[in-house]
Motif scaffolding. Structure first.
Motif, PDB file in Angstrom:
ATOM      1  N   PRO A  46    -109.586 -66.841  52.758  1.00 27.85           N
ATOM      2  CA  PRO A  46    -111.013 -66.346  52.708  1.00 27.85           C
ATOM      3  C   PRO A  46    -111.108 -64.740  52.728  1.00 27.85           C
ATOM      4  O   PRO A  46    -111.944 -64.028  52.058  1.00 27.85           O
ATOM      5  CB  PRO A  46    -111.535 -66.510  54.145  1.00 27.85           C
ATOM      6  N   MET A  47    -109.811 -63.961  53.191  1.00 28.25           N
ATOM      7  CA  MET A  47    -110.017 -62.555  53.284  1.00 28.25           C
ATOM      8  C   MET A  47    -109.667 -62.062  51.844  1.00 28.25           C
ATOM      9  O   MET A  47    -110.499 -61.210  51.239  1.00 28.25           O
ATOM     10  CB  MET A  47    -108.669 -62.154  53.903  1.00 28.25           C
ATOM     11  N   ARG A  48    -108.911 -62.642  51.044  1.00 27.42           N
ATOM     12  CA  ARG A  48    -108.810 -62.496  49.614  1.00 27.42           C
ATOM     13  C   ARG A  48    -110.082 -62.644  48.824  1.00 27.42           C
ATOM     14  O   ARG A  48    -110.460 -61.852  47.898  1.00 27.42           O
ATOM     15  CB  ARG A  48    -107.670 -63.329  49.028  1.00 27.42           C
ATOM     16  N   GLN A  49    -110.642 -63.817  49.189  1.00 29.22           N
ATOM     17  CA  GLN A  49    -112.113 -64.102  48.345  1.00 29.22           C
ATOM     18  C   GLN A  49    -113.185 -62.977  48.722  1.00 29.22           C
ATOM     19  O   GLN A  49    -114.010 -62.691  47.794  1.00 29.22           O
ATOM     20  CB  GLN A  49    -112.610 -65.445  49.032  1.00 29.22           C
ATOM     21  N   ILE A  50    -113.117 -62.744  50.020  1.00 27.01           N
ATOM     22  CA  ILE A  50    -114.383 -61.783  50.290  1.00 27.01           C
ATOM     23  C   ILE A  50    -113.815 -60.245  49.553  1.00 27.01           C
ATOM     24  O   ILE A  50    -114.600 -59.713  49.038  1.00 27.01           O
ATOM     25  CB  ILE A  50    -114.317 -61.428  51.823  1.00 27.01           C
ATOM     26  N   GLN A  51    -112.683 -59.816  49.545  1.00 28.37           N
ATOM     27  CA  GLN A  51    -112.140 -58.805  49.023  1.00 28.37           C
ATOM     28  C   GLN A  51    -112.709 -58.808  47.525  1.00 28.37           C
ATOM     29  O   GLN A  51    -113.273 -57.933  46.778  1.00 28.37           O
ATOM     30  CB  GLN A  51    -110.611 -58.682  48.961  1.00 28.37           C
ATOM     31  N   PRO A  53    -102.219 -50.502  45.285  1.00 31.09           N
ATOM     32  CA  PRO A  53    -101.955 -51.758  44.472  1.00 31.09           C
ATOM     33  C   PRO A  53    -102.872 -52.686  44.823  1.00 31.09           C
ATOM     34  O   PRO A  53    -103.060 -53.593  43.727  1.00 31.09           O
ATOM     35  CB  PRO A  53    -100.488 -52.373  45.439  1.00 31.09           C
ATOM     36  N   GLY A  54    -103.834 -52.812  45.759  1.00 30.24           N
ATOM     37  CA  GLY A  54    -104.884 -53.635  46.182  1.00 30.24           C
ATOM     38  C   GLY A  54    -105.819 -53.592  44.968  1.00 30.24           C
ATOM     39  O   GLY A  54    -106.098 -54.426  44.023  1.00 30.24           O
ATOM     40  N   ALA A  55    -106.145 -52.448  44.737  1.00 29.97           N
ATOM     41  CA  ALA A  55    -107.092 -52.031  43.676  1.00 29.97           C
ATOM     42  C   ALA A  55    -106.786 -52.331  42.282  1.00 29.97           C
ATOM     43  O   ALA A  55    -107.582 -52.564  41.294  1.00 29.97           O
ATOM     44  CB  ALA A  55    -107.802 -50.452  43.883  1.00 29.97           C
ATOM     45  N   GLU A  56    -105.480 -51.932  42.094  1.00 30.18           N
ATOM     46  CA  GLU A  56    -104.859 -52.200  40.707  1.00 30.18           C
ATOM     47  C   GLU A  56    -104.845 -53.782  40.587  1.00 30.18           C
ATOM     48  O   GLU A  56    -105.222 -54.270  39.504  1.00 30.18           O
ATOM     49  CB  GLU A  56    -103.645 -51.597  40.502  1.00 30.18           C
ATOM     50  N   LEU A  88    -102.863 -66.203  46.522  1.00 27.64           N
ATOM     51  CA  LEU A  88    -103.755 -67.040  46.813  1.00 27.64           C
ATOM     52  C   LEU A  88    -104.673 -67.073  45.777  1.00 27.64           C
ATOM     53  O   LEU A  88    -104.784 -66.088  44.940  1.00 27.64           O
ATOM     54  CB  LEU A  88    -104.262 -66.411  48.004  1.00 27.64           C
ATOM     55  N   PRO A  89    -105.290 -67.986  45.306  1.00 31.06           N
ATOM     56  CA  PRO A  89    -106.347 -68.194  44.425  1.00 31.06           C
ATOM     57  C   PRO A  89    -107.474 -67.263  45.056  1.00 31.06           C
ATOM     58  O   PRO A  89    -107.839 -67.347  46.170  1.00 31.06           O
ATOM     59  CB  PRO A  89    -106.873 -69.585  44.446  1.00 31.06           C
ATOM     60  N   SER A  90    -108.127 -66.396  43.932  1.00 34.41           N
ATOM     61  CA  SER A  90    -109.346 -65.774  44.410  1.00 34.41           C
ATOM     62  C   SER A  90    -110.345 -66.368  43.726  1.00 34.41           C
ATOM     63  O   SER A  90    -110.338 -66.505  42.480  1.00 34.41           O
ATOM     64  CB  SER A  90    -109.006 -64.110  43.847  1.00 34.41           C
ATOM     65  N   THR A  91    -111.453 -66.464  44.461  1.00 35.70           N
ATOM     66  CA  THR A  91    -112.616 -67.062  43.855  1.00 35.70           C
ATOM     67  C   THR A  91    -113.631 -66.117  43.431  1.00 35.70           C
ATOM     68  O   THR A  91    -113.898 -65.136  44.052  1.00 35.70           O
ATOM     69  CB  THR A  91    -113.156 -68.192  44.806  1.00 35.70           C
ATOM     70  N   TYR A  96    -104.694 -52.617  54.445  1.00 33.12           N
ATOM     71  CA  TYR A  96    -105.494 -51.626  53.479  1.00 33.12           C
ATOM     72  C   TYR A  96    -105.356 -51.390  52.222  1.00 33.12           C
ATOM     73  O   TYR A  96    -106.088 -51.540  51.434  1.00 33.12           O
ATOM     74  CB  TYR A  96    -105.312 -50.351  54.440  1.00 33.12           C
ATOM     75  N   GLN A  97    -103.848 -51.752  52.137  1.00 31.22           N
ATOM     76  CA  GLN A  97    -103.572 -51.537  50.429  1.00 31.22           C
ATOM     77  C   GLN A  97    -103.794 -52.518  49.490  1.00 31.22           C
ATOM     78  O   GLN A  97    -104.419 -52.763  48.402  1.00 31.22           O
ATOM     79  CB  GLN A  97    -101.962 -51.212  50.497  1.00 31.22           C
ATOM     80  N   ARG A  98    -103.740 -53.896  50.128  1.00 30.26           N
ATOM     81  CA  ARG A  98    -103.883 -55.152  49.358  1.00 30.26           C
ATOM     82  C   ARG A  98    -105.158 -55.769  49.706  1.00 30.26           C
ATOM     83  O   ARG A  98    -105.376 -56.680  48.552  1.00 30.26           O
ATOM     84  CB  ARG A  98    -102.801 -56.254  49.697  1.00 30.26           C
ATOM     85  N   PHE A  99    -105.748 -55.773  50.645  1.00 24.23           N
ATOM     86  CA  PHE A  99    -106.915 -56.415  51.022  1.00 24.23           C
ATOM     87  C   PHE A  99    -108.261 -55.720  51.037  1.00 24.23           C
ATOM     88  O   PHE A  99    -109.333 -56.013  51.444  1.00 24.23           O
ATOM     89  CB  PHE A  99    -106.706 -57.288  52.159  1.00 24.23           C
ATOM     90  N   ASP A 100    -107.921 -54.378  50.748  1.00 25.35           N
ATOM     91  CA  ASP A 100    -109.003 -53.154  50.931  1.00 25.35           C
ATOM     92  C   ASP A 100    -109.790 -53.532  52.133  1.00 25.35           C
ATOM     93  O   ASP A 100    -111.081 -53.531  52.000  1.00 25.35           O
ATOM     94  CB  ASP A 100    -109.781 -53.326  49.559  1.00 25.35           C
ATOM     95  N   LEU A 101    -109.380 -53.610  53.231  1.00 30.10           N
ATOM     96  CA  LEU A 101    -109.845 -53.665  54.466  1.00 30.10           C
ATOM     97  C   LEU A 101    -110.676 -52.221  54.836  1.00 30.10           C
ATOM     98  O   LEU A 101    -110.086 -51.258  54.461  1.00 30.10           O
ATOM     99  CB  LEU A 101    -109.250 -54.134  55.457  1.00 30.10           C
ATOM    100  N   LYS A 102    -111.786 -52.426  55.542  1.00 31.30           N
ATOM    101  CA  LYS A 102    -112.323 -51.196  56.015  1.00 31.30           C
ATOM    102  C   LYS A 102    -111.600 -50.683  57.398  1.00 31.30           C
ATOM    103  O   LYS A 102    -111.599 -49.559  57.516  1.00 31.30           O
ATOM    104  CB  LYS A 102    -113.919 -51.282  56.323  1.00 31.30           C
TER     105      LYS A 102
END
Lengths: 561, 261
Positions: A195-200, A232-235, A333-336, A379-385
């Protein structure tokens, strides 16, 4: 189990706020949204605290559980199914009324809704979605909503909640995967990271098509951008978007501002494509080059330990490696994509305030280094606040959990928050602060002083010429002071009096700075022992707020290393 | 050359001070020799020897002229500094505004960042105090429903500075369809907000003030619910009264629902 069948609203509120209090994040920040006729509420980007509880923690949101019944048995949790505690469940109407009436009286900034798990994750999330849907639709609530995603919930429900909420969070709970297995046998890293990846991805997608909607990028993102580093996450997200939209061809929508109408169709197209890509080259495409890059950077960070370490470190490295793989598995993980553009009210955007997470500190024997590395990766890969830390409190007296002597590890938690700010605002990297050889923060010195003392060759810094990033690394100079210094010196040179007015904490800074080539006092020495001694002696509030009476004088320098 | 100091005496209001700033400004007398003293009613004056005293009448035109000059010749930011200082309760705010503006007319917008100049530092401190209190008011203000059908919300607050209008702006955006009153007990004024979105600030008569105070003494059901939440949300193991007092000063607690008996 004690069920409160006919509990009054007040009894329910007592039970369900008491059950929610261990959740850390009570922030109402990240979205600036104006009020409007026919609506109740607005939001402020900086967030607004409305009160402070007896523990000094801010009360910003009505932080409650929907229910504290739970089918899971997480060892650290007061609401686990084997505990004999009073149980209660709200109805959606009750939550909505409480929120609206509290909000009108300016008690709160909005709602923070979490829940124990009844029947299944999906059933629970449906209840949450229904409540939030009513609050937005029926009650016209336009204030702040923070909503928890339940681990293992299906993507449709995560998306629905995301269209109602301003911020979502899903708790990582424990920094290490092993810890999670031991403490929360019903949860797995994958259930949390999916879900974290999906939200991102949803946030990125919504921003692309609907605009920022009053939301902002994370402090970490701004800092990295300022320092010219890549994320890396944004890329990865950008690469994925490119892959997804490459079939779209006609450059006519690229770079143009879209209307929600066109976004709907684009969203659908993209969805199709996403699923197409998904089945076609899933494995290869989504864990291709960008993932490998991340892998490389992480391996690099892990290797460092090996080159200089003996046998005892290897053990640590091994467990560290497990976390790394945990998060890396998260990457493949699959991102939806967002699929409900035409069903939901898109006027607020999808989770415009971004997402956060929290972990418990001091329950599973993890080191500060592991925690910081995981934080940085998030922070880098999941772009958390934000990543929140919660000092472990042994509410269940479980045999598998460490017994606490006296207070929960509040000082450790404090140091982690300080380090977290160094990552997000000051451009520090986790590996600069800690290493496999030095896996814990110094209890007596804050992480920045500690770092500065280990890098005295970079000091003193000349206030009137040093650039912004250098100023930021000086103990006693914060983000605001650094900005004020840079602005003020355009109109004339600065002396120590001016620094005081600017807000620099001189008792820490004087050992590390010069004004016009001069240190504040001629007798100051740039010497590690000398500075350490003075910092500890002069800083009477090193321990402020920790309720512990410590005599610094009894310390010898040997205790500090 | 030494000159006698000129003291401009004015009303103890934002308007009075800005009028005095105007008079002092057009006098062309050296900045060094100018003081601005708002006169507090019922307080004995300190008359200094060898000073000239000039009494200034409040005048809307003078105020506008100052504001206009600041916005045109310095910047919008300088204007916000000056306006916030004008509504503050500090005795030296007149001097701070005058001297800050004097620097500003020669330096332009840069003056706002020039914290090495003592008067700029001072107005910066004043500005910060006023902005902080505005935030406190937005955070800690508590409404009560004192009437139903139509519903009327009433809040009482005692700010040190006259920040009620700034806070009311926030609440007007937040509750566009509510009737509400924010009563500033310290300055005897109140913001009245109508359900159609319009609102105004008004000085209150004695009778009006005592009526609002009587109204605010009611106690509704939600008070109990809120107190129950407030008590339960704190973690006993982390109890920390010092931290709580730092973040929520005792001064503001007297009108807060959760701290009232």
């Amino acid at each position: 189990m004690v069920f409160q069948e006919n509990a009054t609203l007040k009894q329910k509120l007592e039970i369900l706020s008491d059950a929610a209090k261990y959740d850390v994040a009570c922030t109402s920040s990240g979205v600036e949204r104006k009020g409007g006729k026919g609506q109740v509420g607005n939001t402020a980007a900086a967030g607004i605290c409305h009160s402070f509880g007896a523990d000094g923690r801010c009360i910003s949101l009505l932080k409650i559980l929907f229910t504290n019944e739970c089918i899971y048995n997480c060892k650290y949790c007061i609401n686990r199914c084997t505990n004999d505690v009073p149980r209660a469940t709200f109805t959606p109407e009750e939550v909505c009324t409480l929120t609206m009436e509290f909000y009108r009286r300016n008690y709160i900034e909005g709602l923070f809704l979490s829940s124990g798990i009844v029947r299944s994750p999906d059933y629970t999330m449906e209840l949450i979605c229904r409540t939030l849907g009513d609050l937005r639709g029926k009650y016209h609530f336009n204030g702040y909503i923070h909503c928890k995603a339940i681990p293992g919930v299906s993507p449709e429900l995560v998306e629905e909640a995301g269209w109602y909420a301003d911020r979502m969070s899903i708790n990582l709970e424990l920094p290490t995967e092993k810890g999670l297995q031991e403490m929360a046998p019903n949860k797995s890293r994958r259930m949390i990271l999916t879900p974290m990846r999906q939200i991102q991805m949803g946030v990125a997608e919504s921003r692309e098509y609907l605009g920022m909607k009053g939301g902002n990028q994370s402090a970490y993102w701004y800092t990295q951008k300022r320092m010219g580093r890549s994320l890396p996450g944004a890329e990865a997200a950008a690469a994925q978007r490119n892959r997804l939209s490459c079939g779209q061809g006609d450059g006519d929508c690229a770079g143009q501002k879209m209307t929600p109408g066109s976004a709907v169709s684009v969203g659908r197209d993209r969805q199709e494509e996403a699923s197409f890509v998904g089945c076609g080259r899933k494995g290869k495409a989504s864990s291709g080059s960008c993932d490998r890059q991340e892998e490389a950077s992480f391996v690099g960070c892990g290797r460092k330990g090996r080159t200089s370490s003996g046998s005892c470190d290897r053990q640590e490295e091994a467990s560290f490696g497990r976390d790394v793989t945990g998060i890396q598995r998260g990457l493949s993980l699959p991102s939806t994509s967002l699929t409900q553009w035409d069903k939901r009210d898109t006027s607020r955007g999808f989770v415009p305030g971004g997402q956060s997470t929290q972990m418990i500190v001091g329950a599973a024997g993890e080191s500060d280094y592991e925690i910081m590395a995981v934080t940085e990766a998030l922070y880098q890969r999941f772009d958390l606040k934000r990543v929140f830390y919660s000092a472990f409190i042994n509410v269940n007296q479980d045999n598998d959990l460490p017994a606490l002597q006296g207070q929960p590890p509040l000082r450790r938690e404090h140091r982690l928050y300080q380090a977290d700010f160094l990552l997000r605002f000051y451009g520090f990297r986790a590996e600069e602060l800690l290493s496999a050889e030095k896996p814990f923060f110094n209890t007596y010195l804050d992480p920045k002083c500690d770092w500065a003392l280990r890098h005295l060759e970079q000091f003193p810094v000349e206030i009137n010429t040093a650039d912004y990033n250098t100023l930021l690394r000086v103990p006693g100079i914060g983000e605001k002071s650094a900005r004020r210094i840079v602005r003020a010196r355009r109109t004339g040179s600065l002396d120590y009096h001016a620094l005081k007015a600017i807000g620099v904490v001189l008792k820490r800074a004087i050992y590390f700075i010069t004004c016009n080539g001069k240190m504040m006092y001629h007798f100051l020495k740039i010497d590690e022992d000398y500075i350490t001694r003075n910092l500890l002696e002069n800083d009477a509030d090193v321990m402020k707020g920790f309720g512990e009476k410590v005599t610094y004088k009894q310390l010898s320098l040997f205790d500090l290393s | 050359m030494d000159k006698p100091v000129r003291v401009y005496q004015c009303d103890n209001t934002a308007e009075g001070i800005l009028s005095a700033v105007y008079e002092a400004g057009i006098s062309g007398y050296g900045h060094k020799y100018i003081r601005i003293e708002p006169q507090v009613k019922g307080e004995a004056q300190n008359i200094a020897l060898f000073s000239e005293y000039i009494s200034v009448e409040s005048d809307g035109k003078k105020v506008e002229s100052v504001i206009d000059a600041v916005r045109r010749k310095i910047s919008y930011r300088a204007y916000t500094y000056i306006m916030r200082a004008a509504i503050s309760a500090f005795a030296d705010r007149g001097d701070a505004i005058y001297q800050f503006a004097a620097y500003g007319f020669s330096m332009g917008d840069k003056v706002c960042s020039a914290l090495q100049i003592p008067w700029v530092k001072r107005i910066f401190e004043i500005d910060r105090a006023v902005a902080n209190e505005t935030n406190h008011m937005i955070e800690f203000l508590r409404f009560q429903e004192v009437q139903r059908e139509p519903s009327l919300l009433l809040a009482v607050f005692e700010p040190k500075h006259q920040v009620t209008a700034l806070a009311a702006e926030h609440f007007a955006d937040r509750f566009p369809d509510e009737w509400f009153i924010i009563y500033d007990k310290a300055h005897g004024e109140a913001a009245f907000h109508n359900a159609d979105g319009r609102w105004e600030m008004r000085l209150l008569t004695r009778q009006e003030q005592s009526r609002l105070e009587t109204l605010s003494e009611q106690r509704e059901d939600y008070v109990d619910l809120w107190k129950a939440f407030f008590e339960n949300i704190a973690i006993e193991e982390r109890r920390n009264g010092g931290l709580q007092r730092n973040l929520l000063p005792l001064y503001y607690r007297k009108h807060m629902t959760e701290f009232k008996e």
